[in-house]
Each structure stands twice: as C-alpha cells, then as structure tokens.
Design an enzyme around this catalytic site. Structure first.
Site, mmCIF file in Angstrom:
data_model
loop_
_atom_site.group_PDB
_atom_site.id
_atom_site.type_symbol
_atom_site.label_atom_id
_atom_site.label_comp_id
_atom_site.label_asym_id
_atom_site.label_seq_id
_atom_site.Cartn_x
_atom_site.Cartn_y
_atom_site.Cartn_z
ATOM 1 C CG ASP A 70 -14.936 -1.228 3.329
ATOM 2 O OD1 ASP A 70 -15.332 -0.178 2.795
ATOM 3 O OD2 ASP A 70 -13.838 -1.766 3.078
HETATM 4 N N1 URA Z 1 -9.956 0.888 4.154
HETATM 5 C C1 URA Z 1 -10.736 -0.120 3.719
HETATM 6 O O1 URA Z 1 -10.373 -0.819 2.785
HETATM 7 N N2 URA Z 1 -11.893 -0.330 4.327
HETATM 8 C C2 URA Z 1 -12.334 0.397 5.395
HETATM 9 O O2 URA Z 1 -13.409 0.131 5.922
HETATM 10 C C3 URA Z 1 -11.500 1.444 5.832
HETATM 11 C C4 URA Z 1 -10.319 1.680 5.207
#
Ligand code: URA
Length: 255
Positions: free
Chosen positions: A113
């Site tokens: 993310d």
């Molecule tokens: N899980 C998430 O919620 N976000 C990420 O960036 C990676 C794994």
C-alpha cells in the site's frame, strides 16, 4: 556478485544498449552514427548492427556494457510512493529504481500500500515475480505491524487457523507473534499470500487497526538494514535464491 546472466545471442545494438542503460533507442542510434559505440574495438556506423554481449566487447561512450538478461533489486520502499510501474501523476516505486539504475522495463513483485514501508523486490523477470507472489509457492512475507489495541492469545490462534475476511474471503494460516506488548503493541505477522490490503483487513476482523505497516522479509531474504528508505541495490545471486528457497512455511507450521 550481483545477479546477472550472460548471453542472449546477437541483438540489434539499439535494442541491446537501450535495454541495459539509461539511453533510449533513438539516443543509441544517434550515438552509433557519431561513433560513440565500439564493438570489438571498431566504431559501428549504425545501431541496426548486431552484437552478442556474451562474446563481443561493447563500449558505449567509452564505458563497457555489462549485460544482464534479468535484474533483481531490493528497494526499501518509503511511505507515500505508489507500488506500480507507471502513473501519470504520482511517483512510483519503479520511478525510484529507474532514476538510480537507468534500467527500464521494471515492475514491482507484488504491491505494498502507499503508506506501507519496507522490502519490495523490483525486477523485469515475470517468472520470478510470479513464483514469489503465488500462494502455491509458499513464500513467506513477514511484516512488522503497529496496532491500536492489545494482541490477545485468541487472535494468535485465529490467525494460525486461517481466518475469514469480513467479505467471507478465506485466508491461509498466518503466524502472529507479539514483539512489544502494550496498548499500541508491535507485532510480527507472516503470511504466504498477498490479497488486497490483506494484513489490514485481517487485523480488522479481530477488531484492531493498523497504524503502521513495514515489510521486513520475503522468503529467507531480509531487508538490508543499511538501505535507507527510498534506496535500492541489486540482489546477489545468493539473495535471489534465498527469496524462493529461504526458510519457508513458518506461517503454515505456526512456528
Ligand atoms: N497488507 C496490507 O494490508 N497492506 C500492504 O501494503 C501489505 C500487506
């Protein structure tokens, strides 16, 4: 030694040089016409000529061309950068690596993310990326998670059993370990898949919010502690092997 592969056979010089350097094909063509590209000591008049990087000595503006069929970089992803190859408006992880290496045709191995930090692999090898991402390969992805409430034993058991997300999507077993207790604890979670917002959604199911998420390891490969956020470096061939063959199945075994 950095992970490189010899060979590839004879290729047009504009394609070959552009694939290995920051020059565009058009720039390589201009350079060749200006005598800036030497193959085995002789200036080539046209970038349409072919050379084999495994056997020919190629100099581009006086610098030897080192050929790598595929490249593998470790990036310490900073917060605020998009996990994508290209975006018309926002900076991407591939922009970061391209700026530092001049290498083109790259993409991230999976996604983090925008606000997630830590280890992200960047490559141009689709088969490798597929193996790392596929849940069938059982490659661990290890995250450090800051949470907004205490971790309870029951949560650890639910994660190990494989919980269901709020929309009913089943998750593979995951290993949850408390690193620092308290009202805003730090935990380590190991998963072997990468569903959209997976870690945040898993904690949401047990009533906890994620305030910070940082990936520390993929397979047996740990994020290099000397790599500052935003920096990248090539993997060694040993490190590339560690990604796929490293200590695995901790999540499954609940170790
Ligand atoms: N899980 C998430 O919620 N976000 C990420 O960036 C990676 C794994």
């Amino acid at each position: 030694m950095a992970e490189t592969e010899k060979g590839g056979g004879p290729q047009r010089l504009d394609k070959l040089v552009a694939s290995q350097t920051a020059y565009t094909r058009r720039q390589v063509q201009q350079l060749a016409r200006a005598g800036g590209i030497l193959v085995n000591g002789h200036a080539v008049g046209s970038a349409a000529e072919k050379a084999d990087p495994a056997v020919d000595s190629i100099l581009v503006e006086g610098r030897p061309l080192f050929y790598a069929a595929h490249v593998y970089y470790m990036l310490h992803k900073p917060a605020g950068v998009l996990s994508a190859s290209r975006d018309p408006h926002r900076r991407t992880v591939v922009d970061l690596v391209e700026e530092k290496t001049g290498r083109r045709g790259l993409f991230p191995v999976g996604r983090l993310d925008k606000d997630t930090t830590g280890l992200l692999l960047i490559t141009d090898d689709g088969d490798f990326a597929h193996k790392v991402i596929s849940p069938k390969s059982g490659v661990d992805k290890v995250y450090h998670v800051r949470l907004d409430g205490p971790v309870e034993e029951e949560m650890i058991r639910r994660f190990a059993a494989g919980l269901q997300l709020a929309d009913g999507t089943p998750c593979l077993p995951a290993r949850l370990r408390l690193l620092e207790p308290g009202p805003a604890p730090l935990a380590e979670i190991t998963v072997q898949e990468g569903k959209y917002h997976q870690v945040k959604r898993m904690f949401g199911v047990v009533g906890l919010g994620v305030t910070a998420l940082h990936r520390v390891q993929i397979g047996g490969l740990k994020l290099d502690a000397s790599l500052a956020a935003g920096d990248c470096r090539p993997l060694t061939s040993d490190e590339k092997a560690q990604v796929l063959n490293g200590e695995q199945s901790k999540a499954k075994n609940g170790e």
